[in-house]
Design an enzyme around this catalytic site. Structure first.
Site, short mmCIF file in Angstrom:
data_model
loop_
_atom_site.label_atom_id
_atom_site.label_comp_id
_atom_site.label_asym_id
_atom_site.label_seq_id
_atom_site.Cartn_x
_atom_site.Cartn_y
_atom_site.Cartn_z
N ASP A 103 -2.40 -3.54 5.54
CA ASP A 103 -2.35 -3.83 4.31
C ASP A 103 -1.99 -5.76 5.13
OD1 ASP A 103 -1.61 -5.26 2.34
OD2 ASP A 103 -0.58 -3.56 1.63
N HIS A 123 -3.93 -2.68 1.20
CA HIS A 123 -2.98 -2.93 -0.42
C HIS A 123 -2.63 -1.64 -1.62
CE1 HIS A 123 0.00 -5.30 -1.81
NE2 HIS A 123 -0.93 -5.49 -2.95
N SER A 145 2.63 -4.29 -5.39
CA SER A 145 2.77 -5.69 -5.35
C SER A 145 3.66 -6.90 -5.89
CB SER A 145 0.65 -6.03 -5.39
OG SER A 145 0.65 -7.01 -5.25
#
Length: 398
Positions: free
Chosen positions: A341, A374, A171
């Site tokens: 995601d 995610h 991320s």
């Protein structure tokens, strides 16, 4: 009423955040991640501290070898630096069982594992002259993580090991390494980089909750009233319930899925442990910067809004852009992203990959996992087979 995953978790998260606000540069690292999450699993762990050029003192944990490698502690094991995402710390790599958590898998496979913690998190709240109660402590965004934190961490690991490091970012940890590489930094200390759920471009994120927060200038409002450390609980919960979660189409009943997309493969016990270590603090200004990127669809430096203020900072009326096409074409990159995601949207990742279109073909590995969202990339029960085995093969090639 819209709420976090459960009242008990919310209370626990609030206590973690409140205790974090009270911490200063005298934070005791000896009751940290090593003792709570690594040594309890039978691994040796070392606590280190790294000071950045702009004065921040970062906690860095080291797992020098796996459970069966004690007799080979002096071997030249390849170092790998793991960098977590937003509102997280190094615990993100440790909440799964040892045979499922990337940090432990790497250690057991012969790597020298280093766990980074961004400034402002529990392990990294020190500073040479400021405390976390000083507003000036929080005057930074991910730009400073790329410009100061990452170089300091890489240099430290290089001095300790005498080797270049592999890197794994999740991320926000992908954005910082990409920004640094686009400015020709870290090349002499980086062996290869794995980008799990890259968030370089953010203009097409599909999480409606984040989009509403961005369009209502949510972070900017906190900054204006003097909130410099984010998230400010319980004010955050109240604002979510009265402002954002009541918007049409926004479902906060499953808060994690509302933000990240529907993760397919999370271990419930690991998720409970994850909530014990989140949310970690970041700067409100960091959220403002990310919000600007969502609204603009570009990877730009922080926008001070007033052209003259931008001129003072950048010598231009608008913030300069980070050009991903400037990344050196021979740097080995492993890019892994998921079809579900909501933060690292497939279309945004495709934009990044288009910027890397001229990258050396034998240096760029692209992996797409349709069912992953995610957090599956760091906490998925089957992430070892889906992501980590190919990642290990990539590291061994480079």
């Amino acid at each position: 009423m819209a709420k976090y995953p459960s009242a008990s978790i919310l209370l626990l998260v609030a206590l973690v955040c409140v205790s974090g606000v009270a911490q200063t540069s005298g934070h005791d690292i000896h009751n940290g991640i090593c003792k709570s999450l690594v040594e309890t699993r039978g691994y040796i762990c070392q606590e280190h501290q790294v000071t950045t050029e702009d004065g921040y003192i970062l906690g860095l944990q080291r797992i020098p070898y796996g459970r069966s490698g004690r007799n080979s502690a002096t071997d030249q094991k390849p170092p790998v630096l793991l960098q977590h995402g937003l509102i997280m710390n190094a615990a993100a790599w440790l909440v799964n069982p040892p045979d499922q958590a990337l940090a432990f898998i790497l250690a057991d496979k012969g790597f020298d594992v280093w766990l980074a913690n961004s400034r402002g998190t529990d392990s990294s709240r020190g500073h040479k002259s400021l405390t976390t109660n000083d507003p000036a402590y929080w005057e930074w965004t991910w730009e400073q993580l790329a410009a100061y934190d990452l170089p300091a961490l890489f240099n430290y690991v290089n001095k300790q090991t005498g080797q270049k490091s592999h890197y794994v970012g999740h991320s926000l940890g992908t954005l910082t390494i990409l920004a640094a590489l686009s400015q020709q930094k870290l090349r002499n200390s980086l062996r290869s980089a794995a980008l799990l759920t890259p968030i370089a471009y953010l203009g097409q994120i599909s999480t409606l909750l984040i989009r509403v927060a961005t369009q209502t200038f949510y972070a900017e409002q906190f900054y204006i009233v003097g909130v410099r450390e984010f998230p400010p609980l319980p004010r955050l919960e109240r604002t979510l319930q009265t402002t954002i979660c009541i918007q049409p189409g926004v479902d906060c009943s499953n808060f994690l899925a509302a933000v990240t997309g529907p993760n397919c493969c999370l271990n419930p016990s690991s998720l409970d442990l994850y909530y014990n270590h989140t949310p970690q603090s970041t700067a409100t200004k960091n959220f403002i910067h990310l919000s600007q990127m969502i609204r603009s669809g570009t990877i730009r430096m922080f926008d001070y809004t007033l052209p003259l203020t931008n001129l003072q900072h950048y010598n231009t009326l608008t913030p300069p852009v980070y050009n991903m096409a400037n990344i050196q074409k021979d740097i080995p990159l492993f890019v892994s992203y998921g079809g579900r995601d909501a933060l690292s949207d497939v279309n945004d990742v495709k934009t990044l990959l288009n910027d890397l279109n001229d990258h050396d073909k034998d240096k760029l590995v692209e992996q797409y996992i349709e069912e992953y969202a995610h957090y599956d990339f760091i906490m998925g029960e089957n992430a070892r087979q889906k992501v980590y085995d190919p990642l290990l093969a990539f590291f061994r090639q480079h």
